[in-house]
Design a protein around this motif. Sequence first.
Motif, mmCIF file in Angstrom:
data_model
loop_
_atom_site.group_PDB
_atom_site.id
_atom_site.type_symbol
_atom_site.label_atom_id
_atom_site.label_comp_id
_atom_site.label_asym_id
_atom_site.label_seq_id
_atom_site.Cartn_x
_atom_site.Cartn_y
_atom_site.Cartn_z
ATOM 1 N N THR A 37 0.833 -1.199 0.000
ATOM 2 C CA THR A 37 0.000 0.000 0.000
ATOM 3 C C THR A 37 0.873 1.256 0.000
ATOM 4 O O THR A 37 1.838 1.341 0.768
ATOM 5 C CB THR A 37 -0.912 0.016 1.226
ATOM 6 O OG1 THR A 37 -1.726 -1.170 1.222
ATOM 7 C CG2 THR A 37 -1.815 1.243 1.213
ATOM 8 N N THR A 38 0.544 2.205 -0.856
ATOM 9 C CA THR A 38 1.269 3.474 -0.932
ATOM 10 C C THR A 38 0.259 4.619 -0.959
ATOM 11 O O THR A 38 -0.928 4.433 -1.229
ATOM 12 C CB THR A 38 2.152 3.554 -2.177
ATOM 13 O OG1 THR A 38 1.335 3.444 -3.350
ATOM 14 C CG2 THR A 38 3.199 2.452 -2.186
ATOM 15 N N TRP A 39 0.771 5.825 -0.679
ATOM 16 C CA TRP A 39 -0.022 7.042 -0.757
ATOM 17 C C TRP A 39 0.438 7.882 -1.939
ATOM 18 O O TRP A 39 1.493 7.619 -2.523
ATOM 19 C CB TRP A 39 0.112 7.842 0.532
ATOM 20 C CG TRP A 39 -0.477 7.160 1.720
ATOM 21 C CD1 TRP A 39 0.125 6.193 2.483
ATOM 22 C CD2 TRP A 39 -1.773 7.351 2.271
ATOM 23 N NE1 TRP A 39 -0.702 5.773 3.477
ATOM 24 C CE2 TRP A 39 -1.892 6.474 3.383
ATOM 25 C CE3 TRP A 39 -2.834 8.185 1.953
ATOM 26 C CZ2 TRP A 39 -3.033 6.405 4.161
ATOM 27 C CZ3 TRP A 39 -3.984 8.119 2.731
ATOM 28 C CH2 TRP A 39 -4.081 7.242 3.813
ATOM 29 N N THR A 40 -0.326 8.848 -2.282
ATOM 30 C CA THR A 40 0.012 9.717 -3.403
ATOM 31 C C THR A 40 1.304 10.482 -3.113
ATOM 32 O O THR A 40 1.503 10.978 -1.998
ATOM 33 C CB THR A 40 -1.124 10.709 -3.686
ATOM 34 O OG1 THR A 40 -2.337 9.980 -3.899
ATOM 35 C CG2 THR A 40 -0.818 11.547 -4.916
ATOM 36 N N SER A 41 2.163 10.542 -4.123
ATOM 37 C CA SER A 41 3.439 11.283 -4.072
ATOM 38 C C SER A 41 4.490 10.612 -3.198
ATOM 39 O O SER A 41 5.506 11.232 -2.865
ATOM 40 C CB SER A 41 3.226 12.730 -3.602
ATOM 41 O OG SER A 41 2.357 13.408 -4.502
ATOM 42 N N ASP A 42 4.296 9.344 -2.814
ATOM 43 C CA ASP A 42 5.371 8.610 -2.155
ATOM 44 C C ASP A 42 6.408 8.178 -3.194
ATOM 45 O O ASP A 42 6.184 8.269 -4.405
ATOM 46 C CB ASP A 42 4.829 7.373 -1.446
ATOM 47 C CG ASP A 42 4.087 7.736 -0.168
ATOM 48 O OD1 ASP A 42 4.119 8.921 0.206
ATOM 49 O OD2 ASP A 42 3.491 6.839 0.442
ATOM 50 N N THR A 43 7.535 7.698 -2.708
ATOM 51 C CA THR A 43 8.566 7.111 -3.565
ATOM 52 C C THR A 43 8.768 5.666 -3.147
ATOM 53 O O THR A 43 8.986 5.385 -1.966
ATOM 54 C CB THR A 43 9.890 7.881 -3.448
ATOM 55 O OG1 THR A 43 9.689 9.233 -3.852
ATOM 56 C CG2 THR A 43 10.949 7.264 -4.353
ATOM 57 N N MET A 44 8.711 4.755 -4.108
ATOM 58 C CA MET A 44 8.854 3.335 -3.814
ATOM 59 C C MET A 44 10.020 2.749 -4.620
ATOM 60 O O MET A 44 10.086 2.929 -5.834
ATOM 61 C CB MET A 44 7.566 2.569 -4.137
ATOM 62 C CG MET A 44 7.663 1.078 -3.863
ATOM 63 S SD MET A 44 6.066 0.217 -3.988
ATOM 64 C CE MET A 44 5.671 0.498 -5.721
ATOM 65 N N GLU A 45 10.914 2.078 -3.918
ATOM 66 C CA GLU A 45 12.049 1.404 -4.549
ATOM 67 C C GLU A 45 11.930 -0.091 -4.286
ATOM 68 O O GLU A 45 11.705 -0.519 -3.149
ATOM 69 C CB GLU A 45 13.369 1.930 -3.996
ATOM 70 C CG GLU A 45 14.584 1.284 -4.651
ATOM 71 C CD GLU A 45 15.889 1.839 -4.120
ATOM 72 O OE1 GLU A 45 16.956 1.323 -4.480
ATOM 73 O OE2 GLU A 45 15.840 2.819 -3.329
ATOM 74 N N ILE A 46 12.106 -0.884 -5.337
ATOM 75 C CA ILE A 46 11.958 -2.339 -5.244
ATOM 76 C C ILE A 46 13.252 -2.988 -5.720
ATOM 77 O O ILE A 46 13.746 -2.694 -6.811
ATOM 78 C CB ILE A 46 10.776 -2.831 -6.095
ATOM 79 C CG1 ILE A 46 9.485 -2.142 -5.650
ATOM 80 C CG2 ILE A 46 10.639 -4.346 -6.006
ATOM 81 C CD1 ILE A 46 8.343 -2.331 -6.612
ATOM 82 N N GLU A 47 13.778 -3.874 -4.898
ATOM 83 C CA GLU A 47 14.956 -4.658 -5.255
ATOM 84 C C GLU A 47 14.613 -6.134 -5.053
ATOM 85 O O GLU A 47 14.013 -6.497 -4.043
ATOM 86 C CB GLU A 47 16.157 -4.283 -4.382
ATOM 87 C CG GLU A 47 16.540 -2.819 -4.441
ATOM 88 C CD GLU A 47 17.706 -2.497 -3.527
ATOM 89 O OE1 GLU A 47 18.349 -3.460 -3.042
ATOM 90 O OE2 GLU A 47 17.961 -1.302 -3.275
ATOM 91 N N TYR A 48 15.015 -6.975 -6.006
ATOM 92 C CA TYR A 48 14.794 -8.412 -5.855
ATOM 93 C C TYR A 48 15.970 -9.183 -6.435
ATOM 94 O O TYR A 48 16.712 -8.676 -7.273
ATOM 95 C CB TYR A 48 13.487 -8.845 -6.529
ATOM 96 C CG TYR A 48 13.520 -8.857 -8.037
ATOM 97 C CD1 TYR A 48 13.878 -9.998 -8.746
ATOM 98 C CD2 TYR A 48 13.206 -7.710 -8.759
ATOM 99 C CE1 TYR A 48 13.913 -9.995 -10.135
ATOM 100 C CE2 TYR A 48 13.233 -7.700 -10.143
ATOM 101 C CZ TYR A 48 13.589 -8.854 -10.821
ATOM 102 O OH TYR A 48 13.638 -8.839 -12.198
ATOM 103 N N GLN A 49 16.113 -10.417 -5.955
ATOM 104 C CA GLN A 49 17.219 -11.255 -6.402
ATOM 105 C C GLN A 49 16.862 -12.717 -6.173
ATOM 106 O O GLN A 49 16.327 -13.077 -5.116
ATOM 107 C CB GLN A 49 18.494 -10.911 -5.646
ATOM 108 C CG GLN A 49 19.711 -11.675 -6.122
ATOM 109 C CD GLN A 49 20.966 -11.263 -5.383
ATOM 110 O OE1 GLN A 49 20.895 -10.691 -4.304
ATOM 111 N NE2 GLN A 49 22.111 -11.542 -5.954
#
Length: 215
Positions: A37-49
Motif C-alpha cells: 500500500t502506498t499514498w500519493t506522491s510517495d517514492t517506492m524502490e523495489i529490489e529483488y534477487q
Amino acid sequence: MGCLTLTVGLALDLGPNQIMEFTFMLPAGGTECFYQTTWTSDTMEIEYQVIAGSGLDVGFALISPTGYRVVSEFRTSDGIHMVDPTEFGDYRLCFDNSFSKLSEKTVFFKVIINSPRNTAGGQEELADIVSESGVDYRLEEIRGRMDTVYRHLEKSRQVQSMLRAFEARDRYLLEDNLWRVSFWSCLNLIVVISVAITQIYSLRRLFDDTKRVCT
C-alpha cells in the motif's frame, strides 16, 4: 496464485522510510504476488534477487493500483526499480516461475517506501519541542546533520542486506558446482579403473597360452 500483503512483521518504520524485506520459496510452475500500500506522491524502490534454484531466474511484474503494468521482466536473476511518484492504493508485485516445471526458486526482495508526509511530521514535532523548551538551537543545522546520519545508516543497512543476498546465491552456486564436480570426478575415476582392469586382463590373456603342442 499466492497473495500476501506486506504489512505485519515486515515493516521497519525508520524516520521517513519504511523498509520491507522478505525471502520466500517460489514453487515450480507457480506465481506469487504481494501487495504494498502506498499514498500519493510517495517514492517506492523495489529490489529483488533470485538466490537459489535452477537457472537463478524468474519473471517479475509490477502493477499499479489502476492496473497499469509499470514493470515487466522475463527470466531475470535480479533487478532494481523505482516508482516516483506513486499512486494511492495497492501496488502488486508478482514473481513468475511458470516456465520452470521442475525447479522451485528462492527469491529475496526488498521494498523501500519514502513518504514526505512522515518527514514533514517529524520536522514539525522537532520544531515544537525546540520552541517549547526555549532552547535556541540552530534547528536547520541539527536537522541536516540528523538527516545525513540517517541516510548513511540506511544506505549501510541496504548494502548489508544485498550482500547477504549475494552471499546466499554464491553459496548455492558453490554447493551446486561442488556436487557436479564430485559426481563427474567419481564417474571418471570409475571409468579409469575399469579401463585399467580391462587392459591388465587383456595383456594377461595374450601371454597366458594354455594350448599344448602334440608330437
